[in-house]
Design a protein around this motif. Structure first.
Motif, PDB file in Angstrom:
ATOM      1  N   ARG A 109       0.860  -1.189   0.000  1.00 23.63           N
ATOM      2  CA  ARG A 109       0.000   0.000   0.000  1.00 23.63           C
ATOM      3  C   ARG A 109       0.891   1.232   0.000  1.00 23.63           C
ATOM      4  N   PRO A 110       1.360   1.656  -1.170  1.00 23.60           N
ATOM      5  CA  PRO A 110       2.363   2.724  -1.234  1.00 23.60           C
ATOM      6  C   PRO A 110       1.934   4.057  -0.626  1.00 23.60           C
ATOM      7  N   VAL A 111       0.655   4.344  -0.541  1.00 25.88           N
ATOM      8  CA  VAL A 111       0.224   5.630   0.013  1.00 25.88           C
ATOM      9  C   VAL A 111      -0.001   5.574   1.520  1.00 25.88           C
ATOM     10  N   VAL A 112       0.152   4.397   2.118  1.00 27.99           N
ATOM     11  CA  VAL A 112      -0.040   4.238   3.556  1.00 27.99           C
ATOM     12  C   VAL A 112       1.319   3.929   4.184  1.00 27.99           C
ATOM     13  N   PRO A 113       1.748   4.742   5.143  1.00 33.23           N
ATOM     14  CA  PRO A 113       3.040   4.444   5.785  1.00 33.23           C
ATOM     15  C   PRO A 113       2.967   3.133   6.571  1.00 33.23           C
ATOM     16  N   GLU A 114       4.107   2.516   6.812  1.00 30.62           N
ATOM     17  CA  GLU A 114       4.145   1.296   7.616  1.00 30.62           C
ATOM     18  C   GLU A 114       4.411   1.594   9.078  1.00 30.62           C
ATOM     19  N   TYR A 115       4.837   2.821   9.372  1.00 29.11           N
ATOM     20  CA  TYR A 115       5.149   3.193  10.749  1.00 29.11           C
ATOM     21  C   TYR A 115       5.151   4.708  10.882  1.00 29.11           C
ATOM     22  N   VAL A 116       5.141   5.167  12.126  1.00 29.83           N
ATOM     23  CA  VAL A 116       5.308   6.581  12.433  1.00 29.83           C
ATOM     24  C   VAL A 116       6.162   6.697  13.691  1.00 29.83           C
ATOM     25  N   LEU A 117       6.990   7.717  13.720  1.00 28.01           N
ATOM     26  CA  LEU A 117       7.833   8.029  14.872  1.00 28.01           C
ATOM     27  C   LEU A 117       7.415   9.378  15.439  1.00 28.01           C
ATOM     28  N   TRP A 118       7.531   9.538  16.755  1.00 30.92           N
ATOM     29  CA  TRP A 118       7.318  10.828  17.391  1.00 30.92           C
ATOM     30  C   TRP A 118       7.981  10.811  18.770  1.00 30.92           C
ATOM     31  N   MET A 139       0.296  10.212   7.584  1.00 30.58           N
ATOM     32  CA  MET A 139      -0.364   9.785   6.346  1.00 30.58           C
ATOM     33  C   MET A 139      -1.002  10.988   5.631  1.00 30.58           C
ATOM     34  N   ASP A 140      -1.617  11.877   6.380  1.00 27.21           N
ATOM     35  CA  ASP A 140      -2.332  13.009   5.787  1.00 27.21           C
ATOM     36  C   ASP A 140      -1.430  14.186   5.429  1.00 27.21           C
ATOM     37  N   ASN A 141      -0.379  14.414   6.225  1.00 27.65           N
ATOM     38  CA  ASN A 141       0.412  15.639   6.086  1.00 27.65           C
ATOM     39  C   ASN A 141       1.870  15.423   5.706  1.00 27.65           C
ATOM     40  N   GLY A 142       2.307  14.170   5.641  1.00 22.62           N
ATOM     41  CA  GLY A 142       3.711  13.908   5.377  1.00 22.62           C
ATOM     42  C   GLY A 142       4.540  14.134   6.631  1.00 22.62           C
ATOM     43  N   PRO A 143       5.838  13.853   6.549  1.00 26.85           N
ATOM     44  CA  PRO A 143       6.698  13.990   7.723  1.00 26.85           C
ATOM     45  C   PRO A 143       6.720  15.420   8.251  1.00 26.85           C
ATOM     46  N   ASN A 144       6.592  15.538   9.554  1.00 23.53           N
ATOM     47  CA  ASN A 144       6.655  16.828  10.241  1.00 23.53           C
ATOM     48  C   ASN A 144       7.186  16.575  11.640  1.00 23.53           C
ATOM     49  N   ASP A 145       7.355  17.615  12.441  1.00 20.81           N
ATOM     50  CA  ASP A 145       7.968  17.425  13.759  1.00 20.81           C
ATOM     51  C   ASP A 145       7.063  16.687  14.748  1.00 20.81           C
ATOM     52  N   ARG A 146       5.809  16.435  14.391  1.00 23.76           N
ATOM     53  CA  ARG A 146       4.875  15.692  15.253  1.00 23.76           C
ATOM     54  C   ARG A 146       4.748  14.223  14.847  1.00 23.76           C
ATOM     55  N   ALA A 147       5.093  13.915  13.603  1.00 26.19           N
ATOM     56  CA  ALA A 147       4.903  12.568  13.051  1.00 26.19           C
ATOM     57  C   ALA A 147       5.865  12.412  11.882  1.00 26.19           C
ATOM     58  N   SER A 149       9.381   9.929   9.937  1.00 25.44           N
ATOM     59  CA  SER A 149       9.935   8.631   9.555  1.00 25.44           C
ATOM     60  C   SER A 149      11.451   8.671   9.706  1.00 25.44           C
ATOM     61  N   PHE A 150      12.095   7.530   9.481  1.00 24.14           N
ATOM     62  CA  PHE A 150      13.556   7.504   9.508  1.00 24.14           C
ATOM     63  C   PHE A 150      14.148   8.400   8.423  1.00 24.14           C
ATOM     64  N   ARG A 151      13.514   8.404   7.253  1.00 28.00           N
ATOM     65  CA  ARG A 151      14.050   9.178   6.120  1.00 28.00           C
ATOM     66  C   ARG A 151      14.000  10.685   6.351  1.00 28.00           C
ATOM     67  N   LYS A 152      12.952  11.131   7.015  1.00 26.90           N
ATOM     68  CA  LYS A 152      12.830  12.557   7.323  1.00 26.90           C
ATOM     69  C   LYS A 152      12.497  12.663   8.802  1.00 26.90           C
ATOM     70  N   ALA A 153      13.552  12.693   9.609  1.00 26.85           N
ATOM     71  CA  ALA A 153      13.412  12.662  11.060  1.00 26.85           C
ATOM     72  C   ALA A 153      13.575  14.058  11.658  1.00 26.85           C
ATOM     73  N   PHE A 154      13.067  14.183  12.870  1.00 28.34           N
ATOM     74  CA  PHE A 154      13.142  15.434  13.612  1.00 28.34           C
ATOM     75  C   PHE A 154      13.627  15.154  15.026  1.00 28.34           C
ATOM     76  N   ALA A 155      14.303  16.128  15.613  1.00 28.61           N
ATOM     77  CA  ALA A 155      14.732  16.055  17.003  1.00 28.61           C
ATOM     78  C   ALA A 155      13.562  16.487  17.889  1.00 28.61           C
ATOM     79  N   PRO A 156      13.651  16.242  19.186  1.00 26.27           N
ATOM     80  CA  PRO A 156      12.577  16.678  20.084  1.00 26.27           C
ATOM     81  C   PRO A 156      12.285  18.181  20.006  1.00 26.27           C
ATOM     82  N   ASP A 157      13.284  18.985  19.636  1.00 28.62           N
ATOM     83  CA  ASP A 157      13.067  20.437  19.534  1.00 28.62           C
ATOM     84  C   ASP A 157      12.454  20.853  18.202  1.00 28.62           C
ATOM     85  N   GLY A 158      12.137  19.883  17.339  1.00 24.66           N
ATOM     86  CA  GLY A 158      11.491  20.186  16.068  1.00 24.66           C
ATOM     87  C   GLY A 158      12.440  20.395  14.904  1.00 24.66           C
TER      88      GLY A 158
END
Length: 182
Positions: A109-118, A139-147, A149-158
């Motif tokens: 399911r290419p449009v559904v992520p397999e995981y989320v990090l936060w 899934m709705d907004n793409g990677p951001n500081d709240r949600a 992935s490994f490919r586009k990660a964020f630190a706790p400070d955003g």
């Protein structure tokens, strides 16, 4: 002491009902995958599932809006856990045998992520509802500081970050040594 830990929620859908022969390899690998996770360096805790042996469930299990009960068994493979760092999770995930075989059992399911990090405050135990909310955010907004992935990660400070590949490899070696000594 760290002020934040990394939460991860994984989600997928099986190609067939959980009890089917098609999913047997997953069922056979699952206990070992959980044992591997539980002993990994940097692992803090994971949710169990209501009515099953093992850790307590972190609230009622819910699934994201993209879930379809297409197999009719009301079940989908999902996990919820907390880790010290993104590198610790990467080491456990990328080097775990069962994780590399997911395509045998999961729908593509290419449009559904397999995981989320936060990030969560140290000591916070996310529940399934929080996890699904983060998953749907990704899934709705793409990677951001709240949600993310490994490919586009964020630190706790955003701030955007790249995981330390050398640290991932070192932790993977630690994990392998732990496994070899059992």
């Amino acid at each position: 002491m760290q002020s934040h830990h990394l939460a991860v929620y994984t989600f997928n859908q099986f190609i067939a009902p959980y009890q089917s022969e098609s999913i047997r390899g997953f069922r056979d690998a699952e206990p070992g995958a959980f044992a591997e996770m539980d002993r990994a360096s940097g692992f803090i805790a994971r949710s169990g599932y209501e009515g099953e042996e093992g850790p307590m469930s972190w609230g009622p299990q819910v699934f994201p809006k993209c879930w379809e009960n297409s197999n009719g068994d009301g079940w989908a493979p999902s996990t919820l856990s907390v880790w010290e760092t993104i590198e610790a999770l990467m080491a456990a995930t990328y080097h775990g045998h069962a994780y590399r075989q997911g395509s045998k059992w999961h729908l593509a399911r290419p449009v559904v992520p397999e995981y989320v990090l936060w990030w969560v405050p140290a000591g916070h135990q996310p529940d399934w509802t929080e996890a699904v909310s983060r998953f749907e955010d990704l899934m709705d907004n793409g990677p951001n500081d709240r949600a993310f992935s490994f490919r586009k990660a964020f630190a706790p400070d955003g701030q955007a970050v790249k995981p330390d590949a050398a640290r991932v490899k070192a932790i993977a070696r630690e994990n392998q040594a732990l496994a070899d000594n059992e």
